[in-house]
Design a protein around this motif. Sequence first.
Motif, PDB file in Angstrom:
ATOM      1  N   GLU A 138       0.630  -1.224   0.106  1.00  0.00           N
ATOM      2  CA  GLU A 138      -0.115  -0.234   0.093  1.00  0.00           C
ATOM      3  C   GLU A 138       0.753   1.078  -0.130  1.00  0.00           C
ATOM      4  OE1 GLU A 138      -2.175   0.643   3.645  1.00  0.00           O
ATOM      5  OE2 GLU A 138      -3.528   1.899   2.705  1.00  0.00           O
ATOM      6  N   THR A 139       1.745   1.261   0.735  1.00  0.00           N
ATOM      7  CA  THR A 139       2.729   2.320   0.954  1.00  0.00           C
ATOM      8  C   THR A 139       3.817   2.502  -0.128  1.00  0.00           C
ATOM      9  OG1 THR A 139       4.259   1.114   2.400  1.00  0.00           O
ATOM     10  CG2 THR A 139       2.443   2.678   3.484  1.00  0.00           C
ATOM     11  N   ALA A 154       1.802   0.161  -4.907  1.00  0.00           N
ATOM     12  CA  ALA A 154       0.863   0.923  -4.438  1.00  0.00           C
ATOM     13  C   ALA A 154      -0.616   0.827  -5.286  1.00  0.00           C
ATOM     14  CB  ALA A 154       0.981   2.409  -3.967  1.00  0.00           C
ATOM     15  N   ALA A 155      -0.164   0.839  -6.561  1.00  0.00           N
ATOM     16  CA  ALA A 155      -1.337   0.838  -7.644  1.00  0.00           C
ATOM     17  C   ALA A 155      -1.971  -0.486  -7.634  1.00  0.00           C
ATOM     18  CB  ALA A 155      -0.622   1.106  -8.989  1.00  0.00           C
ATOM     19  N   PHE A 157      -2.288  -2.658  -4.879  1.00  0.00           N
ATOM     20  CA  PHE A 157      -2.804  -2.455  -3.842  1.00  0.00           C
ATOM     21  C   PHE A 157      -4.155  -1.818  -4.015  1.00  0.00           C
ATOM     22  CE2 PHE A 157      -4.380  -0.972   0.223  1.00  0.00           C
ATOM     23  CZ  PHE A 157      -4.450  -2.072   1.095  1.00  0.00           C
ATOM     24  N   ALA A 158      -4.200  -0.634  -4.541  1.00  0.00           N
ATOM     25  CA  ALA A 158      -5.229   0.083  -4.664  1.00  0.00           C
ATOM     26  C   ALA A 158      -6.265  -0.513  -5.479  1.00  0.00           C
ATOM     27  CB  ALA A 158      -5.004   1.408  -5.258  1.00  0.00           C
ATOM     28  N   LYS A 161      -7.911  -3.256  -3.622  1.00  0.00           N
ATOM     29  CA  LYS A 161      -8.774  -2.765  -2.377  1.00  0.00           C
ATOM     30  C   LYS A 161     -10.299  -2.328  -2.988  1.00  0.00           C
ATOM     31  CE  LYS A 161      -8.035   1.372  -0.308  1.00  0.00           C
ATOM     32  NZ  LYS A 161      -7.584   2.519   0.573  1.00  0.00           N
ATOM     33  N   ALA A 162     -10.141  -1.402  -4.099  1.00  0.00           N
ATOM     34  CA  ALA A 162     -11.127  -0.995  -4.731  1.00  0.00           C
ATOM     35  C   ALA A 162     -12.048  -2.096  -5.105  1.00  0.00           C
ATOM     36  CB  ALA A 162     -10.888  -0.158  -6.065  1.00  0.00           C
TER      37      ALA A 162
END
Lengths: 222, 182
Positions: A138-139, A154-155, A157-158, A161-162
């Motif tokens: 994420e970070t 991070a991309a 993870f995003a 998550k979405a």
Amino acid sequence: MISRRDLLKVAGAAAAGAASPLERSDAPHSPSTPAPHPTSHDRQSSARRPLEALTADEADLLTAIVARLIPSDESGPGAVEAGAVHYIDRSLAGPLAPSRDAYRGGLAALERYAVSSRGRPFRELSPTDQDSLLIDLETGGATGSGAGFDGSSAAFFALIKAHTWQGTFGDPYYGGNQGFVGWDLLGYPGVRTAVVPDDQRLGTKPVPLRRSAYDSDMFNKA
Amino acid sequence: MPSLVLVLATAAAAGAQTAQPLTVTSAALKADETIPRDYTADGRNISPPLQWSGAPASTKEFAVICDDPDVPMPQPFVHWVIYKIPGTATGLPENIPIDPATSMPAEVAGAVQGTSGFRRPIYRGPAPPPGKPHHYHFKVYAIDAVLDLKPGLTKAELLEAIKGHVVGEGELVAIYERKPAS
């Protein structure tokens, strides 16, 4: 990994719209009467559903990931029970097909990162180490690890998550939010076409309708 | 009255100048040497153990900040902010919890974590872009008061809050470098 408080702040907006961009005509019919929370048997049944896009290994790994994003705990069932993986899998075979390669590459990179950084595959890590690893994704900490993330970790993870939120809090019409566990978690009753004065009193907890918006004649099934 | 103001001002200035040097060591980190993987994003990413000594008797609490000035940014990148460490503590044990629901180890009970450059209130270790070694400064501050510090402070907020109360200060600097992908 994500606190309930943080999650609910953001997810509330998602569910209020209940508007996943996905539209599928083959979605399962949603019950019009309140359904009980899914049981462990339901959970196993969900896991055995035929996969449409993901491999069995990818689906197992994704199940372990979403279990940490929205865990099942004292607040109720989480993303696994909601069928978020089923939602993601079927969507990757349809409207989310452009993300299929991102999942293929990202999940493989995540597994490589788990082994290189924590010494074993993601599913074999403790929940704390799984959370720590997901925070690294994420970070962006995992980006330069040599695991092979395409761009920033991070991309990826995003992205997960979405889609996990969509599969947990979206309308069950799209294949997730099974048993309305996501809406129950938020206290969202579903689309109400009539709200009587008693429903509007301060402190009144909405009665869950356990009904997909698409079960209402007011909404067109595009 | 002017003389009183002068005395107070002098005392404050003196207080700011009399921070005693602390000796900061670690069972895992060696000064100017590479940080072991377990304390980086290429490993378990747990916080390293730290020890310190030389704090004045007036110390009530400690605070620790870890940052990296070698990033291509105007300010050092902050990896860790932790404070309200009891004045009786002589260090931080390894692997401070990342789950806010998990209690702090007994010897640092009451300690709280602030917000790092990763925008999370936990330790996240080195994850530098490849190209050169980065220096990670583990700074320890001895504070002569029990201040009302809320969890989640940034480094800047913490330093502003403890201004005038720092009676001891020291650091341990270790390095880490990621190699370019082959």
